[in-house]
Design an enzyme around this catalytic site. Structure first.
Site, PDB file in Angstrom:
ATOM      1  CG  ASP A  96      -2.220   0.588   1.068  1.00 11.23           C
ATOM      2  OD1 ASP A  96      -2.312   1.552   0.286  1.00 11.23           O
ATOM      3  OD2 ASP A  96      -3.187   0.128   1.699  1.00 11.23           O
ATOM      4  CG  ASP A 196      -4.483   5.943   0.813  1.00 12.14           C
ATOM      5  OD1 ASP A 196      -5.424   5.197   1.119  1.00 12.14           O
ATOM      6  OD2 ASP A 196      -4.307   7.067   1.313  1.00 12.14           O
ATOM      7  CD  GLU A 246      -8.738   4.829  -0.908  1.00  5.63           C
ATOM      8  OE1 GLU A 246      -9.590   4.621  -0.036  1.00  5.63           O
ATOM      9  OE2 GLU A 246      -7.623   5.336  -0.655  1.00  5.63           O
ATOM     10  CG  HIS A 320      -8.329  -0.266   5.280  1.00  4.43           C
ATOM     11  ND1 HIS A 320      -8.328  -0.515   3.926  1.00  4.43           N
ATOM     12  CD2 HIS A 320      -7.844   0.983   5.433  1.00  4.43           C
ATOM     13  CE1 HIS A 320      -7.855   0.544   3.292  1.00  4.43           C
ATOM     14  NE2 HIS A 320      -7.552   1.472   4.183  1.00  4.43           N
ATOM     15  CG  ASP A 321     -10.631   3.310   4.916  1.00  5.70           C
ATOM     16  OD1 ASP A 321     -10.121   3.338   6.045  1.00  5.70           O
ATOM     17  OD2 ASP A 321     -10.052   3.729   3.898  1.00  5.70           O
TER      18      ASP A 321
END
Length: 547
Positions: A96, A196, A246, A320-321
């Site tokens: 990431d 990200d 993302e 994870h969000d």
């Protein structure tokens, strides 16, 4: 371009995955220890969220050193052993990369606020007065997106937490630094990268107030974002690796550009519009039942238009969000197993690359914490206080946090029914939910009717049937509102997918199109008459028919 269309990615949040040294914090050795488990599930890649040196203000997405392992996760030797062992099992490692911002603890930022003008140009610093921020943009974590540094008389931009300073991609030195980071990890044997909020990296030259919104329209899919991505990919040689971006508040047209192979940017994109269908008036912190028609329409638009433009979606309903999908759109009680399988089936048979988030494959649920004291997430804690300021009672505010908090997906992985669900022998960094012992890997891995076994079968089907990996997709919107229906097609084959999003039975017309088909996969063990002109779907029933 490397063919990733029949691959499946498993996302690991290492802090909560598996702790091998008893400090209550998951580690890299914990991932290595579970590689055989991941191999048994059938995944091809594991995407590991950041384990780099970080003050952990935003759970590792505030990076202070991009090329060092945070000691809480282990050592570089541990990481190299992980890549070696994963490779032996045919599993690639994706890392990431948080390239929109760094932690304010990063050496670059420390030098900047000490007055080094060269490093001030690494960030979005603007001269100004203490009581007059450059714009009225709002941080995604609440409050103004600018922070004043009195010692240098400048404001810096932070689209996220105040400790996450936005980088200045206009500066070629910044872009060179980030390319070097990619090359460093490539040399360590990394197979792919997740970027990200990568569509936020290009900010406008002219900064202005947003009198219509929170500022995102000025920096989302910004003026030079495609140029920067092409340059990053070309100069690091990652064109043929699995990469995913993302994309925050993005558009289909931009995502086609990001992921069309001819553009040489990314292999695929994450978009989030389908996970805002329970935001009342578009506000994440205002709760409403999810809009099923909007949910279906968004998937139809993204699936069909990305297909037309030769773009590629990363397929997911949780990460994870995000809250856990069974808690959010399914049924935690009577139809727990059925709804868990339903949403898995709908996602895995679509066009795109499926992502499984740790614990999703066993149906893990939201935290249901009874006190704000149990929460760790900076966004949740910020918004709890904002909700109180807006006049909510502590109970009302907690109920909203329980629905929306990112900690819903960050509680420890539930391996077995021992203490702390087998995650750690110590005190876990975050509370273990009370229900954990009833939903575990141990209780499902040998059960052919479990959610885990359903995921394994879906992953196997993607590798077995080229139509799932390569076929076109079209959605049927003539069905009842609570029925999710689409068709995959390739050459002379077709797969018809039906899912009941509701907890009531519903009849759907199917005509004669399934009469010569056979059931590919279903979540109820029952006979269905495919020669009939209609089909009654049970609560949360999922069925896929291949013709």
């Amino acid at each position: 371009m490397f063919d990733f269309k029949n691959k499946v990615v498993y996302q690991i949040y290492p802090k909560s995955f598996n702790d091998t040294n008893g400090d209550g914090w998951g580690d890299l050795n914990g991932i290595t220890e579970k590689l055989d488990y991941l191999k048994a599930l059938g995944v091809d890649y594991i995407w590991i969220t950041p384990f780099f040196v970080s003050p952990q203000r935003d759970n590792g997405y505030d990076i202070a050193d991009y090329t060092s392992v945070d000691p809480r996760f282990g050592t570089m030797d541990n990481f190299e052993n992980l890549t070696h062992e994963a490779s032996k099992r045919g599993i690639g490692i994706m890392l990431d990369m948080v390239f929109n911002h760094t932690s304010t603890e990063h050496e670059w930022f420390k030098r900047a606020i000490k007055g080094d003008e060269a490093y001030q140009d690494y960030y979005k610093f603007v001269d100004g007065e203490p009581d007059s921020p450059p714009t009225n943009w709002v941080s995604k974590f609440g409050g103004n997106a600018w922070e004043y540094v009195p010692s240098i008389g400048k404001w810096y931009l932070h689209l996220f937490d105040v400790t996450q300073a936005d980088l200045n991609w206009e500066n070629p030195k910044v872009r060179r630094e980030l390319k070097d980071i990619i090359l460093f990890w490539k040399n360590k044997g990394v197979s792919g990268f997740r970027f990200d909020v990568i569509n936020l990296i290009s900010k406008p030259q002219t900064l202005e107030d947003d009198n219509e919104g929170d500022g995102r329209r000025f920096y989302t899919d910004g003026p030079k974002v495609h140029q920067y991505l092409k340059e990053l990919v070309a100069d690091t040689g990652i064109e043929d690796m699995i990469t995913v971006g993302e994309m925050s508040s993005t558009s289909i047209d931009n995502c086609i550009k990001y992921s069309n192979p001819s553009e040489k940017e990314l292999a695929m994109i994450f978009s989030f519009h389908h996970l805002k269908v329970d935001y009342k008036d578009g506000d994440k912190w205002s709760i409403m039942p999810y809009d099923k028609m909007m949910f279906k329409s968004l998937f139809k638009d993204w699936q069909e238009n990305m297909t037309k433009g030769n773009g590629w979606n990363a397929l997911f309903l949780t990460n994870h969000d995000q809250p856990r999908i069974i808690s959010r759109f399914g049924d935690e009680g009577k139809y727990f197993k059925e709804s868990g399988k339903l949403f898995a089936g709908l996602i895995h048979l679509m066009r795109g690359t499926p992502y499984v988030y740790q614990g999703e494959e066993i149906g893990m649920l939201n935290t249901h914490f009874d006190s704000i004291e149990h929460y760790k997430d900076v966004e949740s804690l910020n918004y709890y206080n904002i909700l109180l300021e807006q006049g909510k009672s502590p109970k009302e505010a907690l109920d909203i946090i329980n629905e929306r908090s990112r900690d819903n997906c960050r509680t420890p992985m539930q391996w077995d029914d021992t203490d702390n669900d087998g995650f750690t022998s110590g005190k876990p960094w975050i509370e273990v939910p009370e229900f954990g012992k009833s939903i575990t890997v141990k209780s499902q891995i040998d059960d052919p009717d479990s959610i885990w076994s359903f995921y394994k079968k879906l992953i196997d089907l993607r590798k077995k049937y080229r139509i799932i990996a390569d076929g076109d997709v079209s959605f049927d919107m003539s069905v009842p509102e609570s029925v999710f229906a689409y068709k995959r097609s390739l050459e002379e084959k077709a797969i018809y997918v039906y899912g009941n999003l509701d907890n009531n039975e519903i009849e759907v017309s199917i005509g004669k199109k399934l009469s010569k088909g056979s059931i590919l996969i279903q979540n109820y063990n029952r006979d269905i008459d495919l020669k009939a002109h209609s089909m009654t779907l049970k609560p949360y029933e999922f069925v896929a028919v291949i013709v």
